[in-house]
Design a protein around this motif. Structure first.
Motif, PDB file in Angstrom:
ATOM      1  N   GLN A  92       0.811  -1.222   0.000  1.00 19.09           N
ATOM      2  CA  GLN A  92       0.000   0.000   0.000  1.00 19.09           C
ATOM      3  C   GLN A  92       0.845   1.272   0.000  1.00 19.09           C
ATOM      4  O   GLN A  92       0.309   2.372   0.056  1.00 19.09           O
ATOM      5  CB  GLN A  92      -0.946  -0.011   1.195  1.00 19.09           C
ATOM      6  CG  GLN A  92      -2.015  -1.088   1.079  1.00 19.09           C
ATOM      7  CD  GLN A  92      -2.901  -1.158   2.307  1.00 19.09           C
ATOM      8  OE1 GLN A  92      -2.502  -1.668   3.352  1.00 19.09           O
ATOM      9  NE2 GLN A  92      -4.097  -0.629   2.188  1.00 19.09           N
ATOM     10  N   GLY A  93       2.167   1.116  -0.041  1.00 22.59           N
ATOM     11  CA  GLY A  93       3.047   2.272  -0.075  1.00 22.59           C
ATOM     12  C   GLY A  93       3.444   2.741   1.311  1.00 22.59           C
ATOM     13  O   GLY A  93       2.968   2.241   2.329  1.00 22.59           O
ATOM     14  N   ALA A  94       4.337   3.723   1.342  1.00 26.65           N
ATOM     15  CA  ALA A  94       4.848   4.238   2.613  1.00 26.65           C
ATOM     16  C   ALA A  94       3.762   4.972   3.384  1.00 26.65           C
ATOM     17  O   ALA A  94       2.874   5.614   2.815  1.00 26.65           O
ATOM     18  CB  ALA A  94       6.023   5.175   2.351  1.00 26.65           C
ATOM     19  N   GLY A  95       3.838   4.895   4.710  1.00 31.69           N
ATOM     20  CA  GLY A  95       2.866   5.586   5.553  1.00 31.69           C
ATOM     21  C   GLY A  95       3.274   5.539   7.007  1.00 31.69           C
ATOM     22  O   GLY A  95       4.179   4.787   7.385  1.00 31.69           O
ATOM     23  N   ARG A  96       2.603   6.354   7.805  1.00 28.43           N
ATOM     24  CA  ARG A  96       2.957   6.442   9.225  1.00 28.43           C
ATOM     25  C   ARG A  96       1.708   6.742  10.052  1.00 28.43           C
ATOM     26  O   ARG A  96       0.821   7.501   9.619  1.00 28.43           O
ATOM     27  CB  ARG A  96       4.002   7.538   9.449  1.00 28.43           C
ATOM     28  CG  ARG A  96       4.463   7.699  10.901  1.00 28.43           C
ATOM     29  CD  ARG A  96       5.498   8.812  11.010  1.00 28.43           C
ATOM     30  NE  ARG A  96       5.871   9.098  12.397  1.00 28.43           N
ATOM     31  CZ  ARG A  96       6.853   8.503  13.057  1.00 28.43           C
ATOM     32  NH1 ARG A  96       7.577   7.579  12.433  1.00 28.43           N
ATOM     33  NH2 ARG A  96       7.128   8.812  14.302  1.00 28.43           N
TER      34      ARG A  96
END
Length: 226
Positions: free
Chosen positions: A210-214
C-alpha cells in the motif's frame, strides 16, 4: 494486539466483583522472573465489558492524511461458538479478539460480517519479558476478494517502563513487531491493566503493497466498565 490499519452487548457485573477479579488478575498477570530482574507478562487481562477508550491519532501517507480521535467500546460476543471480545468503533472496523489469548482473530464489516480474518490470531506470545523475541506466521483472508495471504511477524520485547499519556500512567512493555509486508509497529502495551495499546507508532516502508505511511497514536481517555 492491534487494529490492522489496512483497513456486544454489555454484560452486567457487580462493582465489587470487578474490583476483586481485576486485582487478583493483575497480581498474577505481571510477575518477576526467578531472578527478580525482570517482570514477566503472564497473560493479557481483558478489560470489563463497557470499557471505553479514546485515542488521538495522526496518520500520513498510505494511511491517509488526517488527525482525529478514535473511540473504542469494549464488549463481548461469540466467534465460532466460543466467547470472544468485541471492540467496536464509529471510526474504524470492529475487531474480534480471542478471550483467552487476547489475539485479534477478525475485523468486521459495518453489518457485522467478517471482513478480514487471521489464522492464527494476531497477538503476543505469553508469557514474555524484556529481551524475548519470536516469530509467527498467519493466514490473512480478505473475505471480499476471497484471497488469503501468508504474513510472518517478527516480535521483540525491547523495554519495560512507566509511561504517561493523557489517559494516565501505565507500566508498559515496548514491543516491536515487523511483518513480511514491510510494516513495523512500536507498541507500548500494558497487559496487566487490560490495555492493548497505550501508545504506538506504525511505519510502512515504500515497498509495502500500500506504499509508505505512518501512524502515531496514544490513549487520551479510558473509562472502565462496571
Amino acid at each position: 494486539m492491534f487494529e490492522r490499519m489496512s483497513n456486544a452487548g454489555k454484560v452486567p457485573m457487580p462493582i465489587l466483583s470487578v474490583i476483586v477479579t481485576a486485582s487478583a488478575a493483575m497480581a498474577t498477570a505481571m510477575l518477576p522472573d526467578a531472578a527478580g530482574a525482570q517482570p514477566v507478562a503472564q497473560k493479557f487481562v481483558e478489560s470489563p465489558p463497557g470499557t471505553v477508550s479514546v485515542f488521538q491519532r495522526k496518520t500520513s501517507g498510505s494511511f491517509g492524511n488526517q488527525e482525529d480521535r478514535v473511540t473504542y467500546n469494549h464488549g463481548r460476543t461469540t466467534w465460532q461458538g466460543k466467547p470472544a471480545v468485541l471492540i467496536e468503533s464509529p471510526q474504524v472496523p470492529a475487531q474480534v479478539h480471542d478471550m483467552e489469548t487476547g489475539a485479534q482473530i477478525a475485523s468486521l464489516t459495518r453489518d457485522g460480517k467478517p471482513a478480514v480474518t487471521y489464522d492464527p490470531g494476531l497477538g503476543y506470545r505469553y508469557p514474555f519479558k524484556v529481551g524475548d523475541a519470536w516469530s509467527s506466521t498467519h493466514q490473512v483472508t480478505n473475505h471480499a476478494s476471497g484471497k488469503t495471504t501468508p504474513i510472518t511477524v517478527n516480535y521483540k520485547v525491547e523495554a519495560y517502563d512507566s509511561i504517561t499519556v493523557p489517559a494516565g500512567k501505565f507500566n508498559a512493555y515496548l514491543v516491536v513487531a515487523t511483518d513480511s509486508l514491510g510494516e513495523t509497529q512500536r507498541v507500548w502495551t500494558a497487559p496487566a491493566d487490560g490495555v492493548r495499546v497505550v501508545k504506538r507508532v506504525v511505519e510502512r516502508s515504500a515497498s509495502h503493497p500500500q506504499g509508505a505511511g505512518r501512524v502515531e497514536g496514544e490513549m487520551v481517555v479510558r473509562t472502565l466498565g462496571k
